[in-house]
Design an enzyme around this catalytic site. Structure first.
Site, PDB file in Angstrom:
ATOM      1  N   SER A 228     -28.325  16.483   1.437  1.00  0.00           N
ATOM      2  CA  SER A 228     -29.380  15.853   2.218  1.00  0.00           C
ATOM      3  C   SER A 228     -29.055  15.957   3.714  1.00  0.00           C
ATOM      4  CB  SER A 228     -29.582  14.411   1.763  1.00  0.00           C
ATOM      5  OG  SER A 228     -30.826  13.945   2.186  1.00  0.00           O
ATOM      6  N   ASP A 454     -38.125  17.095  -5.101  1.00  0.00           N
ATOM      7  CA  ASP A 454     -37.339  16.216  -4.240  1.00  0.00           C
ATOM      8  C   ASP A 454     -38.261  15.408  -3.326  1.00  0.00           C
ATOM      9  OD1 ASP A 454     -35.560  15.123  -2.246  1.00  0.00           O
ATOM     10  OD2 ASP A 454     -34.094  16.640  -2.820  1.00  0.00           O
ATOM     11  N   HIS A 484     -33.670  13.510  -5.963  1.00  0.00           N
ATOM     12  CA  HIS A 484     -33.102  13.928  -4.688  1.00  0.00           C
ATOM     13  C   HIS A 484     -31.815  14.700  -4.940  1.00  0.00           C
ATOM     14  CE1 HIS A 484     -32.459  13.963  -0.467  1.00  0.00           C
ATOM     15  NE2 HIS A 484     -31.502  13.057  -0.443  1.00  0.00           N
TER      16      HIS A 484
END
Length: 515
Positions: A228, A454, A484
């Protein structure tokens, strides 16, 4: 919703802590008149996490007896003055489980946020990365401003309880003024309580810390696993130090071409997609979906719940009520991982009967609130790092003009995400750039993994990261899944491709698709 639009990966830690609950420091400044690259780290058993790290107990040994060790690395407080005062960067590691002769080096993880404590997160997912440990020491860290690495601090626990209960979707001028006043108070508290750290928590600063870390750990190249926001940090590192990039993987990829408004709008669409997928999944099961007869009915009932909560909160976790903002936070948290969908279903079912406890626990998890009412510094760090990085500053009038666009993208999340653009308005430190520069000509191949479902880092960002890194650097890998990130889904195709590169140097074929 002050947080979720900018919370790029912290849900990984939060989800682990939440599942367990439902189912069952600073360093003083000192003179930097030494060669910091030559410092020797003093590895010791890890202490119990500090409040800023999220509390709880010391990490347990791994099944094979591997123990977690912690150390503090000195880094310049101000990288523009590298011989000035230093701060401490907290590290954690577990040594390789394999033959020392086959050891490649250290594999450094960043789990995102920004603001997630790597020192507490890595042990939570130690089993997930056990295969990588056969040839690497697994290492993570609290980035500057986070956890035990000279943490930025804003409001106290009582103030944060009120901050997360506030109405973040104002319907009239009085509510708008209250939101602006609360944002100003929070931002002023950050400046007052962070001991001058706010100008020194940019992603470029953290990237320079990582290159110092590489040298102190004794590695010629930086072997890296970024998740991320960790992909943005990795991209910035690759731009600054392209020749130092070793084997690197970016998973759940932040789009480096977007400014803060564009990124937030992308997340609005991503969370709406995840909500659509959640609703479809619920009604597709063989048994009746307890929260709606059709996917649209599921979403309509959620919308009505949130509208009702705006004027009449329900019982949450005593003594707090579940407000509209807290419920929206809780729903967003559950959409980070398909593993949490069952709790979202149960939480909604209970909320319709007037019990908001599960949705409140989900919201607390996202915001870094422990069961004893103490908050980690994840929110303070998240906002501080984003505001130091992101140059744009938005006005209430601008947000109001954008509301129709955000609402069209998501009737459920649009308002809250749009108003979150005010988080950096009147911030004490100017933002560095419109968006990060990740161009890295000459860097070794970087495997870039995008997940089509996601919510927080929409799939399109992976291809744009590949393009921005430059020809011959980014290698795109697609996972057709939910949640995610991709590697943590335990999809064999994804893990085989990533492990093959990190362990054996086998670059996957560009454009590989896993499902």
């Amino acid at each position: 919703m002050p947080n979720p639009p900018r919370m790029r990966a912290a849900a990984l830690t939060a989800a682990a802590l939440l599942l367990s609950s439902l189912l069952a420091g600073c360093s003083e400044d000192e003179s930097g008149d030494e060669d910091l690259t030559a410092q020797e780290l003093s590895w010791k058993d890890c202490p119990a996490p500090s409040q800023a790290q999220g509390g709880a107990g010391s990490p347990s040994p791994l099944p094979d007896g591997g123990s977690w060790q912690c150390a503090t690395m000195k880094a310049p407080r101000d990288w523009d003055d590298p011989e000035g005062d230093t701060i401490g960067i907290e590290l954690i590691r577990v040594r390789t489980s394999g033959d020392e002769n086959r050891r490649i080096g250290s594999l450094i993880f960043n789990f995102g946020g920004p603001g997630a404590s790597g020192v507490t997160t890595l042990p939570s997912f130690g089993d997930t990365y056990e295969k990588l440990r056969t040839r690497y020491d697994l290492v993570s860290f609290d980035p500057r401003g986070v956890g035990r690495s000279q943490p930025v601090l804003c409001e106290n626990d009582q103030q944060l309880d009120a901050y997360f209960q506030q109405d973040t979707t104002p319907d009239d001028p009085a509510e708008r003024t209250e939101l602006l006043d609360n944002t100003t108070e929070f931002n002023e508290a950050c400046e007052e309580n962070s001991e001058g750290m706010l100008p020194h928590v940019r992603t470029t600063d953290a990237a320079r810390d990582m290159d110092l870390m590489r040298q102190v750990l004794g590695d010629d190249k930086l072997h890296y696993f970024g998740i991320s926001y960790g992909t943005e940090l990795g991209g910035v590192y690759a731009h600054l130090f392209p020749k130092n990039v070793g084997r690197a993987v970016f998973d759940a990829v932040v789009d480096p071409t977007q400014n803060s408004e564009q990124g937030t709008f992308g997340q609005v669409k991503g969370f709406q997609l995840a909500l659509d997928n959640f609703a479809e999944d619920c009604v597709s099961k063989t048994e009746d979906c307890p929260i709606g007869d059709t996917a649209q009915d599921v979403k309509d009932r959620i919308g009505k719940l949130l509208k009702d909560l705006d004027s009449k909160p329900i019982q949450g976790v005593f003594p707090r009520d579940l407000t509209q903002s807290a419920a929206t936070n809780g729903i967003a948290q559950a959409l980070y991982s398909k593993d949490l969908w069952q709790y979202l279903t149960e939480g909604l079912e209970q909320a319709y009967d007037g019990d908001g406890r599960i949705l409140m626990l989900l919201s607390d998890s996202l915001n870094g609130r422990s069961e004893n009412g103490e908050y980690s510094n994840i929110t303070a760090a998240n906002i501080s790092i984003n505001c130091a990085d992101d140059k744009p500053r938005y006005t209430p009038e601008y947000v109001e003009r954008k509301l129709p666009e955000f609402r069209a993208a998501s009737p459920l999340f649009g308002d809250a995400f749009a108003w979150s653009l005010l988080s950096c308005t009147d911030w004490a430190v100017p933002g560095a750039a419109e968006h990060p520069d990740v161009s890295a000509p000459g860097a070794a191949p970087i495997v870039v993994v995008g997940n089509t479902g996601d919510p927080a880092t929409p799939y399109e960002g992976a291809r744009r990261m590949v393009q921005a890194l430059g020809e011959g650097v980014g290698v795109e890998l697609t996972y057709k899944g939910q949640g995610h990130g991709a590697y943590n889904s335990k999809n064999k195709c994804v893990q085989d491709a990533v492990n093959g590169y990190l362990l054996d140097g086998k670059v996957p074929t560009a454009g590989t698709v896993c499902s």
